[in-house]
Enzyme design. Structure first.
Site, short mmCIF file in Angstrom:
data_model
loop_
_atom_site.label_atom_id
_atom_site.label_comp_id
_atom_site.label_asym_id
_atom_site.label_seq_id
_atom_site.Cartn_x
_atom_site.Cartn_y
_atom_site.Cartn_z
N ALA A 23 0.82 -1.22 0.00
CA ALA A 23 0.00 0.00 0.00
C ALA A 23 0.85 1.27 0.00
CB ALA A 23 -0.94 -0.02 1.20
N PHE A 34 -2.87 0.75 5.18
CA PHE A 34 -3.63 0.17 6.29
C PHE A 34 -3.01 0.50 7.64
CE2 PHE A 34 -6.01 -3.64 4.15
CZ PHE A 34 -6.86 -2.74 3.57
N ARG A 35 -1.67 0.50 7.70
CA ARG A 35 -1.06 0.46 9.03
C ARG A 35 -0.27 1.69 9.45
NH1 ARG A 35 -1.51 -4.32 7.12
NH2 ARG A 35 -2.58 -5.90 8.35
N ASP A 104 -5.50 -1.64 -6.18
CA ASP A 104 -5.88 -0.39 -6.86
C ASP A 104 -5.63 -0.37 -8.36
OD1 ASP A 104 -3.09 0.15 -7.11
OD2 ASP A 104 -3.06 1.13 -5.17
N HIS A 119 -3.89 -9.90 -4.14
CA HIS A 119 -5.12 -9.69 -3.37
C HIS A 119 -6.28 -9.23 -4.25
CE1 HIS A 119 -2.42 -9.25 0.44
NE2 HIS A 119 -2.64 -10.50 0.10
N CYS A 154 -27.57 -17.55 -9.64
CA CYS A 154 -27.87 -18.42 -8.49
C CYS A 154 -28.35 -17.65 -7.27
CB CYS A 154 -26.62 -19.23 -8.13
SG CYS A 154 -25.36 -18.23 -7.32
N SER A 192 4.44 -3.22 4.97
CA SER A 192 4.79 -3.50 6.36
C SER A 192 5.25 -4.95 6.53
CB SER A 192 3.59 -3.23 7.27
OG SER A 192 2.54 -4.13 6.95
#
Ligand code: NAD
Length: 257
Positions: A23, A34-35, A104, A119, A154, A192
């Site tokens: 990130a 995030f961190r 992104d 991810h 479905c 990180s």
């Protein structure tokens, strides 16, 4: 000789270099990580509510309320210096490709050709039951209508095609592991190294005999394992590498008239 001198030499010498990003390569594009203390997303939001499979299934409308805001931000972002530098390195044959934890899509937008998205990507959606694919715009429009977007086939729940906590990684992860077998230099940028199994790629390259160079603002749990650590803002670190003859920086919005 400082860390950037050594990393610049290694980039020039490498025959099989890869980048592994997190990130931190996109914070300069305005997307919070995030961190990072204070500015990171988790400083304001409970990750288990909005980024876990459990949270998604338990309270889908709440999940989508957060992701509407997040997707709008991701959609507007433009590649930054680090994305463009990596794309240029690949274009000149100095880098095999990019393995990213980011959702992104900015490496692709910047022009990187070989990109493994460990991810997933915010641009796609899929049914959690049958796997049928959807444009993310369709998923978000249905979520806006009644909070719980459903599959045409479905009636299963539709989810952005990003890996949530509690989910397994896509085939890109295994392809990235295979690609790294012969990696002689891994440039680790803006991560990180606390999210697994993605972070395992670093010890994997070390075990296979490759060099690892880490460029990050804050210390990571793997600083002692790698061959060089350059600490600082990525924009400045990349500029330092370019000054030392490791690649070049194509013009971006901040340098164009
Ligand atoms: P992280 O938030 O855990 O770590 C980011 C690291 O980057 C931190 O150590 C921070 O010090 C560093 N950093 C931030 N801005 C920097 C800058 N300008 N220069 C240098 N270093 C900088 O992120 P992570 O390691 O990628 O792992 C967490 C998960 O975050 C991943 O699974 C990813 O999917 C997800 N994520 C993705 C995005 C995105 O797609 N842009 C944004 C947030 C989170």
């Amino acid at each position: 000789m400082d860390a950037l001198d050594r990393i610049a030499d290694w980039i020039r010498e490498a025959r099989n270099a890869w980048a592994f990003t997190g990130a931190g390569v996109s914070t300069e594009s305005g997307i919070p990580d995030f961190r990072s203390a204070d500015s990171g997303l988790w400083a304001q939001t409970d990750p288990m509510e909005v980024a876990s499979l459990d949270g998604f299934l338990r309270d889908t409308p709440r999940f989508y309320a957060f992701w509407h805001w997040r997707f709008a931000m991701l959609d507007q972002a433009e590649p930054g210096a680090t994305h463009r530098w990596l794309a240029a390195l690949e274009d000149k044959g100095r880098l095999r490709g990019v393995i990213t934890q980011n959702i992104d899509g900015l490496h692709v937008t910047a022009g990187s050709n070989r990109v493994y998205e460990l991810h997933g990507s915010f641009r796609r959606g899929a049914c959690v039951t049958c796997g049928r694919g959807y444009e993310i715009e369709q998923v978000l429009a249905r979520a806006q209508a009644d909070g719980k977007p459903r599959c045409d086939g479905c009636a299963g729940l539709l989810k952005p095609d990003v890996v949530l906590f509690g989910e397994t990684l896509p085939v890109d992860f295994y392809e990235a592991c295979a690609a790294l077998q012969r990696c002689d230099l891994l440039l680790v940028l803006g991560t990180s190294l606390e999210v697994f199994p993605a972070a395992d790629l670093v010890p994997q390259v070390k075990r296979a005999g490759g060099r690892v160079a880490l460029l990050n603002r804050e210390p990571t749990p793997m600083d002692d394992l790698v061959d060089a650590v350059a600490r600082g803002e990525l924009g400045q670190l990349v500029a330092g590498l370019v000054e030392r003859g490791a690649g070049f920086l194509p013009a971006g919005p901040e340098t164009r008239d």
